[in-house]
Design an enzyme around this catalytic site. Structure first.
Site, mmCIF file in Angstrom:
data_model
loop_
_atom_site.group_PDB
_atom_site.id
_atom_site.type_symbol
_atom_site.label_atom_id
_atom_site.label_comp_id
_atom_site.label_asym_id
_atom_site.label_seq_id
_atom_site.Cartn_x
_atom_site.Cartn_y
_atom_site.Cartn_z
ATOM 1 N N GLN A 100 21.697 -19.680 2.987
ATOM 2 C CA GLN A 100 21.996 -21.099 3.205
ATOM 3 C C GLN A 100 23.509 -21.303 3.160
ATOM 4 O OE1 GLN A 100 19.024 -23.629 0.655
ATOM 5 N NE2 GLN A 100 19.054 -21.560 -0.168
ATOM 6 N N ASN A 101 24.233 -20.228 2.872
ATOM 7 C CA ASN A 101 25.677 -20.369 2.681
ATOM 8 C C ASN A 101 26.417 -20.404 4.011
ATOM 9 O OD1 ASN A 101 25.058 -20.333 0.038
ATOM 10 N ND2 ASN A 101 25.701 -18.225 -0.342
ATOM 11 N N VAL A 102 27.495 -21.172 4.008
ATOM 12 C CA VAL A 102 28.278 -21.342 5.237
ATOM 13 C C VAL A 102 29.531 -20.463 5.204
ATOM 14 C CG1 VAL A 102 27.361 -23.642 5.740
ATOM 15 C CG2 VAL A 102 29.351 -23.435 4.240
ATOM 16 N N HIS A 118 22.121 -22.791 7.459
ATOM 17 C CA HIS A 118 22.865 -24.052 7.409
ATOM 18 C C HIS A 118 24.193 -23.987 8.156
ATOM 19 C CE1 HIS A 118 20.395 -25.391 3.639
ATOM 20 N NE2 HIS A 118 19.718 -25.466 4.770
ATOM 21 N N CYS A 126 32.272 -28.712 19.481
ATOM 22 C CA CYS A 126 32.564 -30.091 19.890
ATOM 23 C C CYS A 126 31.422 -31.010 19.473
ATOM 24 C CB CYS A 126 32.763 -30.125 21.403
ATOM 25 S SG CYS A 126 32.997 -31.797 22.011
ATOM 26 N N SER A 196 18.959 -23.494 -5.786
ATOM 27 C CA SER A 196 18.190 -24.437 -6.609
ATOM 28 C C SER A 196 16.807 -24.680 -6.003
ATOM 29 C CB SER A 196 18.949 -25.766 -6.730
ATOM 30 O OG SER A 196 19.209 -26.295 -5.445
#
Ligand code: OAD
Length: 253
Positions: A100-102, A118, A126, A196
């Site tokens: 889920q980490n960006v 994510h 854009c 979590s």
């Protein structure tokens, strides 16, 4: 800490999925979202900073905040947990990392084909036409957390460039979701690490894996809704537990 049965079960697995959340990168100095005191959503409003309407209402505030976070990641290094997950590839026929980490710390640790459910701080696009935007090379001056910074404009349609992350109210990429769901349903072992387990639909993946017969292993220092469903729960930091696990696997291999 690990029983022989547990370790042999891991070595026998045909497909291991490692599913991670913000706690995975905490020991690299990247803040989580919901930890008391230190979590980003303790200090910043997600409606303002993580929604399309928030972006349109104040583009410079939102772009500046994500640039601040991108700078943190560019200066950070993969921690011992990321490196141990990359090492786990040596002990399993197939390893799939879903995060889920960006940030890009799994890739920089050596994992390939990571699914970023994510999105990514490193892949802006854009807001209007969706064309990808390429950042200039190098690390810009670090903006403060609240510094406003006008986003660049799209070279094709002149629309504003937006961060490449999934915001509240936006769907996940169907390709990424399908990849993640398929892996969860096919694997024999599913690690849930540093999340979590509160954000839908990502939070469904561990249960999906269990329903399809996988063993669920959780690594987290604090309780989560998965506690009652996990077959094994290692209570602590991934940067300590994961390297210890890989060392134990090496000893028994
Ligand atoms: P959270 O901040 O909700 O949860 C982080 C979890 O990591 C908590 O359960 C902590 O106990 C645990 N943790 C902290 N340090 C750890 C460590 N060293 N080792 C292991 N675990 C540790 O983060 P996420 O679950 O990732 O969405 O949050 C999910 C989504 O909510 C994020 O992807 C983000 C956010 O809004 C988007 O940006 C779209």
């Amino acid at each position: 800490m690990f029983t022989e049965d547990f370790l042999l079960g891991l070595l026998r697995a045909k497909h291991i999925v490692v599913f991670t959340g913000a706690g995975m990168s905490a020991e690299s100095g990247i803040p989580t979202f919901r930890d008391a005191q230190t979590g980003l959503w303790e200090h910043y409003d997600p409606h303002v900073l993580a929604s399309p309407s928030g972006f349109l209402a104040n583009k410079a505030l939102v772009w500046g905040w994500y640039e601040w976070r991108r700078m943190q990641v560019l200066k950070a290094e993969p921690n011992a947990g990321h490196l141990a997950i990359a090492d786990l590839m040596s002990y399993s026929e197939r390893l799939t990392v879903i995060t889920q980490n960006v940030d890009d710390l799994h890739e920089r640790a050596g994992n390939r084909g990571v699914t970023h459910l994510h999105g990514s701080l490193h892949k802006p696009r854009c807001f209007d036409c969706g064309s990808p935007y390429t950042f200039p090379v190098g690390i810009p001056d670090e903006p403060a957390g609240s510094r406003r910074l006008e986003p660049p404009n799209c070279s094709l349609c002149n629309g504003p460039i937006r961060p490449g992350v999934v915001w509240f109210g936006e769907p996940l990429s169907s390709t990424d979701w399908n990849t993640a769901e398929k892996a969860a349903m096919e694997c024999d072992v599913f690690f849930s690490i540093g999340t979590s387990s509160l954000v839908w639909p990502a939070s469904q993946l561990p249960e999906r894996a269990v329903l399809h017969g996988a063993k669920l292993i959780q690594i987290n220092p604090t309780p989560t809704p998965l506690d009652s469903k996990a077959h094994y729960h290692f209570k602590g930091n991934v940067g300590e537990i994961m390297p210890a696990l890989v060392t134990s696997l090496a000893e028994i291999f």
